[in-house]
Design a protein around this motif. Structure first.
Motif, PDB file in Angstrom:
ATOM      1  N   PHE A 172      10.174  -1.734  -9.033  1.00 30.74           N
ATOM      2  CA  PHE A 172       9.167  -2.640  -9.589  1.00 30.74           C
ATOM      3  C   PHE A 172       9.780  -3.433 -10.735  1.00 30.74           C
ATOM      4  CE2 PHE A 172       6.656   0.694  -7.645  1.00 30.74           C
ATOM      5  CZ  PHE A 172       5.639   0.004  -7.038  1.00 30.74           C
ATOM      6  N   ALA A 173       9.476  -4.727 -10.782  1.00 29.60           N
ATOM      7  CA  ALA A 173       9.965  -5.568 -11.875  1.00 29.60           C
ATOM      8  C   ALA A 173       9.242  -5.200 -13.170  1.00 29.60           C
ATOM      9  CB  ALA A 173       9.741  -7.036 -11.542  1.00 29.60           C
ATOM     10  N   ARG A 174       9.906  -5.399 -14.282  1.00 31.79           N
ATOM     11  CA  ARG A 174       9.312  -5.098 -15.586  1.00 31.79           C
ATOM     12  C   ARG A 174       8.269  -6.140 -15.948  1.00 31.79           C
ATOM     13  NH1 ARG A 174      10.858  -0.014 -16.763  1.00 31.79           N
ATOM     14  NH2 ARG A 174      13.061   0.248 -16.380  1.00 31.79           N
ATOM     15  N   ASP A 175       7.189  -5.679 -16.575  1.00 38.63           N
ATOM     16  CA  ASP A 175       6.127  -6.554 -17.055  1.00 38.63           C
ATOM     17  C   ASP A 175       5.548  -5.920 -18.311  1.00 38.63           C
ATOM     18  OD1 ASP A 175       4.101  -8.331 -17.471  1.00 38.63           O
ATOM     19  OD2 ASP A 175       3.154  -8.068 -15.529  1.00 38.63           O
ATOM     20  N   ALA A 176       5.891  -6.465 -19.460  1.00 39.33           N
ATOM     21  CA  ALA A 176       5.484  -5.881 -20.743  1.00 39.33           C
ATOM     22  C   ALA A 176       3.988  -5.989 -20.985  1.00 39.33           C
ATOM     23  CB  ALA A 176       6.236  -6.553 -21.884  1.00 39.33           C
ATOM     24  N   ARG A 177       3.305  -6.862 -20.268  1.00 36.43           N
ATOM     25  CA  ARG A 177       1.858  -7.025 -20.466  1.00 36.43           C
ATOM     26  C   ARG A 177       1.058  -5.876 -19.866  1.00 36.43           C
ATOM     27  NH1 ARG A 177       1.259 -12.656 -17.710  1.00 36.43           N
ATOM     28  NH2 ARG A 177       2.666 -11.536 -16.347  1.00 36.43           N
ATOM     29  N   ARG A 178       1.625  -5.155 -18.927  1.00 36.24           N
ATOM     30  CA  ARG A 178       0.905  -4.073 -18.253  1.00 36.24           C
ATOM     31  C   ARG A 178       1.068  -2.764 -19.007  1.00 36.24           C
ATOM     32  NH1 ARG A 178      -1.280  -6.220 -14.078  1.00 36.24           N
ATOM     33  NH2 ARG A 178      -0.264  -7.926 -13.024  1.00 36.24           N
TER      34      ARG A 178
ATOM     35  N   GLY B  94       0.788  -1.230   0.000  1.00 37.60           N
ATOM     36  CA  GLY B  94       0.000   0.000   0.000  1.00 37.60           C
ATOM     37  C   GLY B  94       0.816   1.274   0.000  1.00 37.60           C
ATOM     38  N   GLU B  95       2.123   1.188  -0.263  1.00 38.60           N
ATOM     39  CA  GLU B  95       2.982   2.373  -0.282  1.00 38.60           C
ATOM     40  C   GLU B  95       3.297   2.772  -1.714  1.00 38.60           C
ATOM     41  OE1 GLU B  95       6.244   2.636   2.330  1.00 38.60           O
ATOM     42  OE2 GLU B  95       5.366   1.270   3.789  1.00 38.60           O
ATOM     43  N   HIS B  96       3.608   4.050  -1.905  1.00 38.38           N
ATOM     44  CA  HIS B  96       3.995   4.561  -3.220  1.00 38.38           C
ATOM     45  C   HIS B  96       5.518   4.544  -3.340  1.00 38.38           C
ATOM     46  CE1 HIS B  96      -0.128   6.128  -3.198  1.00 38.38           C
ATOM     47  NE2 HIS B  96      -0.018   6.066  -4.504  1.00 38.38           N
ATOM     48  N   TRP B  97       5.997   3.989  -4.448  1.00 40.85           N
ATOM     49  CA  TRP B  97       7.424   3.906  -4.742  1.00 40.85           C
ATOM     50  C   TRP B  97       7.671   4.505  -6.121  1.00 40.85           C
ATOM     51  CZ3 TRP B  97      10.235   2.512  -0.716  1.00 40.85           C
ATOM     52  CH2 TRP B  97       9.659   1.712   0.267  1.00 40.85           C
ATOM     53  N   PRO B  98       8.914   4.960  -6.388  1.00 35.78           N
ATOM     54  CA  PRO B  98       9.203   5.474  -7.739  1.00 35.78           C
ATOM     55  C   PRO B  98       8.906   4.420  -8.800  1.00 35.78           C
ATOM     56  CG  PRO B  98      10.962   6.067  -6.238  1.00 35.78           C
ATOM     57  CD  PRO B  98      10.051   5.149  -5.484  1.00 35.78           C
ATOM     58  N   ALA B  99       8.245   4.837  -9.872  1.00 36.37           N
ATOM     59  CA  ALA B  99       7.833   3.921 -10.938  1.00 36.37           C
ATOM     60  C   ALA B  99       8.990   3.700 -11.894  1.00 36.37           C
ATOM     61  CB  ALA B  99       6.618   4.481 -11.667  1.00 36.37           C
ATOM     62  N   ASP B 100       9.923   2.856 -11.485  1.00 34.52           N
ATOM     63  CA  ASP B 100      11.047   2.497 -12.351  1.00 34.52           C
ATOM     64  C   ASP B 100      11.471   1.066 -12.059  1.00 34.52           C
ATOM     65  OD1 ASP B 100      12.400   2.688  -9.940  1.00 34.52           O
ATOM     66  OD2 ASP B 100      13.592   4.416 -10.511  1.00 34.52           O
TER      67      ASP B 100
END
Length: 93
Positions: free
Chosen positions: A68-74, A58-64
């Motif tokens: 966060f692991a990469r997921d090409a489907r998202r 439930g925490e906000h982290w930098p979107a990189d």
């Protein structure tokens, strides 16, 4: 009279529309677009760049790729759970 399963759904509706006057109205497709609305709400803009919400902690982290692991489907190219929470989930199993 005819095999209902063999006809496409729209043709079946057109044929039965004159037969049944009490046919229910077609449902709106609001539920299928709820995911797109939620994806935009998970990102916040800050002075350091976009922040993404981890759905596990439930925490906000930098979107990189560091958090966060990469997921090409998202749509944003990143998973919805941060790397720290994924590691914790793997250790619990």
């Amino acid at each position: 009279m005819y095999d209902r399963a063999a006809l496409p759904r729209q043709i079946h509706r057109a044929i039965t529309a004159g037969v049944t006057q009490d046919a229910p109205a077609p449902r709106a497709k609001a539920a299928c677009h709820a995911g797109a609305k939620r994806a935009t709400a998970d990102l916040l803009m800050s002075d350091i760049g976009p922040l993404k919400l981890c759905r596990h902690c439930g925490e906000h982290w930098p979107a990189d790729g560091e958090f966060f692991a990469r997921d090409a489907r998202r749509q944003d190219g990143l998973e919805h759970v941060c790397k720290a929470c994924r590691k914790e989930q793997r250790l619990v199993r």
